[in-house]
Design an enzyme around this catalytic site. Structure first.
Site, mmCIF file in Angstrom:
data_model
loop_
_atom_site.group_PDB
_atom_site.id
_atom_site.type_symbol
_atom_site.label_atom_id
_atom_site.label_comp_id
_atom_site.label_asym_id
_atom_site.label_seq_id
_atom_site.Cartn_x
_atom_site.Cartn_y
_atom_site.Cartn_z
ATOM 1 N N SER A 105 0.859 -1.185 0.000
ATOM 2 C CA SER A 105 0.000 0.000 0.000
ATOM 3 C C SER A 105 0.896 1.236 0.000
ATOM 4 O O SER A 105 2.064 1.168 0.396
ATOM 5 C CB SER A 105 -0.948 0.002 1.199
ATOM 6 O OG SER A 105 -0.235 -0.141 2.402
ATOM 7 N N GLU A 118 1.113 5.564 0.608
ATOM 8 C CA GLU A 118 0.485 6.719 1.255
ATOM 9 C C GLU A 118 0.866 8.021 0.542
ATOM 10 O O GLU A 118 2.029 8.227 0.192
ATOM 11 C CB GLU A 118 0.960 6.772 2.717
ATOM 12 C CG GLU A 118 0.355 7.903 3.497
ATOM 13 C CD GLU A 118 0.644 7.784 4.986
ATOM 14 O OE1 GLU A 118 0.476 6.696 5.570
ATOM 15 O OE2 GLU A 118 1.042 8.800 5.572
ATOM 16 N N ARG A 123 -6.003 9.082 15.815
ATOM 17 C CA ARG A 123 -6.356 10.203 16.676
ATOM 18 C C ARG A 123 -5.978 11.525 16.020
ATOM 19 O O ARG A 123 -6.706 12.486 16.032
ATOM 20 C CB ARG A 123 -5.602 10.080 18.011
ATOM 21 C CG ARG A 123 -5.977 11.187 18.987
ATOM 22 C CD ARG A 123 -5.022 11.245 20.148
ATOM 23 N NE ARG A 123 -3.719 11.748 19.758
ATOM 24 C CZ ARG A 123 -2.697 11.895 20.586
ATOM 25 N NH1 ARG A 123 -2.817 11.547 21.849
ATOM 26 N NH2 ARG A 123 -1.540 12.370 20.172
ATOM 27 N N ASP A 131 -2.822 14.608 15.527
ATOM 28 C CA ASP A 131 -2.114 15.471 16.480
ATOM 29 C C ASP A 131 -2.786 16.820 16.504
ATOM 30 O O ASP A 131 -3.038 17.402 15.450
ATOM 31 C CB ASP A 131 -0.647 15.630 16.058
ATOM 32 C CG ASP A 131 0.131 14.372 16.365
ATOM 33 O OD1 ASP A 131 -0.039 13.832 17.476
ATOM 34 O OD2 ASP A 131 0.891 13.932 15.492
ATOM 35 N N ALA A 174 -7.790 6.993 19.236
ATOM 36 C CA ALA A 174 -8.171 6.330 17.988
ATOM 37 C C ALA A 174 -9.132 5.160 18.249
ATOM 38 O O ALA A 174 -10.029 4.902 17.441
ATOM 39 C CB ALA A 174 -6.920 5.854 17.259
ATOM 40 N N PHE A 220 11.719 15.494 10.302
ATOM 41 C CA PHE A 220 10.452 14.779 10.380
ATOM 42 C C PHE A 220 10.510 13.710 11.487
ATOM 43 O O PHE A 220 9.562 13.531 12.255
ATOM 44 C CB PHE A 220 10.230 14.148 9.010
ATOM 45 C CG PHE A 220 8.826 13.757 8.728
ATOM 46 C CD1 PHE A 220 7.777 14.597 9.044
ATOM 47 C CD2 PHE A 220 8.553 12.535 8.117
ATOM 48 C CE1 PHE A 220 6.476 14.220 8.784
ATOM 49 C CE2 PHE A 220 7.258 12.157 7.848
ATOM 50 C CZ PHE A 220 6.224 13.001 8.184
ATOM 51 N N HIS A 275 3.855 -0.849 3.831
ATOM 52 C CA HIS A 275 3.100 0.387 3.563
ATOM 53 C C HIS A 275 4.136 1.491 3.329
ATOM 54 O O HIS A 275 4.903 1.827 4.233
ATOM 55 C CB HIS A 275 2.227 0.727 4.785
ATOM 56 C CG HIS A 275 1.451 2.002 4.644
ATOM 57 N ND1 HIS A 275 0.379 2.129 3.784
ATOM 58 C CD2 HIS A 275 1.587 3.216 5.255
ATOM 59 C CE1 HIS A 275 -0.119 3.362 3.886
ATOM 60 N NE2 HIS A 275 0.603 4.036 4.756
#
Ligand SMILES: Cc1cc2nc3c(=O)[nH]c(=O)nc-3n(C[C@H](O)[C@H](O)[C@H](O)COP(=O)(O)OP(=O)(O)OC[C@H]3O[C@@H](n4cnc5c(N)ncnc54)[C@H](O)[C@@H]3O)c2cc1C
Length: 281
Positions: A8, A10, A100, A102, A116, A209, A259
């Protein structure tokens, strides 16, 4: 190498015309890899939420891959969440990544769902089994958690609340994933947990990051990358080598899927898939 491994990808919703064109190209390339789904972040890194809906509908209509919108509860009422879910359902969406989120700085209320797991329960309560639900996992521990074991316990509650799949935060240490997996299996979680893979495009960005999301960059990777401050080509080559080796370890150890955090680029991800013998073209 297991050729049936679930893949998958993103994306974040683009905000400019140039960004839209770039993502369209990336999607075209990655669609040939027969993805299980294309997921689209929601409100992450300051992206606007309307852009997520637009990108999700675009993916779904294209038929390239099932679209999986990320859905967060922070700062949202249940009514707002249910209205958005209704739109997704109407558009034929069957996959969600439930989080959830941030709270952006300055946000006062947390939202009706605090975690979540509450959001997973809300989706199940109103939509039964219509949606295939993925949630987030943190093999290196979520930054707010008091301990890894406390974090695992909350993660287990979230899986038991009705999640079908977990996608992990990225990491560069395969042992963290296997250790986390063992703790989850001991507690009766049998749903798949797919490692999140971050191909390294630019080390300065990755360092920034990683600080925000709590992902650890091993010293040997930092020390090597730091020597190539302005040499993006060497960073790129080393990054591909490191990430390909990590994926190989994960798959050899039984990871059922990967992913990819694509950052809306196809090149690095594709190169990693080729190195693994998983490229489907
Ligand atoms: C695959 C992936 C995709 C992501 N996509 C997005 C996105 O699109 N948009 C975005 O804004 N963010 C996104 N994030 C980031 C995510 O929203 C943040 O990491 C957020 O801080 C936690 O979200 P969560 O769903 O893991 O929260 P939760 O599962 O609610 O956990 C958050 C923290 O609360 C703790 N906790 C859980 N339940 C309880 C409880 N009952 N009592 C006390 N503590 C508890 C946990 O241990 C953890 O420390 C993504 C993360 C991942 C891994």
């Amino acid at each position: 190498m297991n050729p049936n491994i679930a893949l998958s990808y993103e994306f974040f919703p683009p905000r400019t015309e140039a960004g839209r064109l770039k993502l369209a190209d990336t999607r075209r390339v990655l669609a040939r890899q027969r993805p299980n789904f294309f997921s689209v972040t929601f409100g992450a890194g300051g992206s606007t939420r309307d852009n997520t809906l637009e990108t999700v509908l675009d993916i779904q209509q294209s038929g390239e891959a099932p679209a999986a919108p990320h859905l967060t509860c922070v700062g949202a009422s249940n009514d707002e969440i249910l209205e958005l879910l209704g739109k997704y359902r109407e558009a034929g969406i069957r996959n969600l990544v439930v989080l959830r989120g941030d709270p952006p700085s300055g946000l006062v209320g947390m939202g009706e769902c605090k975690h979540a797991a509450d959001l997973v329960r809300l989706v199940r309560e109103h939509h039964g089994d219509h949606f295939h639900i993925a949630v987030a996992a943190y093999p290196e521990c979520h930054p707010d958690a008091s301990s890894l074991l406390a974090d695992v316990d909350y993660f287990v509650d979230k899986m038991k609340a009705g999640a079908d799949l977990a996608l992990t935060q990225y990491f560069f240490n395969a042992d963290a994933y296997f250790h986390f997996l063992d703790r989850c299996r001991e507690r009766g979680v049998d749903q798949p947990i797919h490692p999140g893979i971050m191909p390294i495009a630019n080390f300065a960005n990755l360092r920034r990051f990683s600080k925000q999301c709590g992902a650890e960059i091993p010293r040997w990777i930092r020390k090597t990358m730091n020597a190539w401050q302005d040499d993006l080509e060497s960073q790129r080559e080393f990054g591909i080598e490191v990430v390909s080796h990590l994926c190989e370890q994960l798959i050899d150890g039984g990871a059922p899927g990967l992913h990819f955090y694509t950052m809306n680029q196809s090149g690095l991800t594709l190169q990693v898939l080729r190195n693994l013998g998983l490229a489907r073209d």
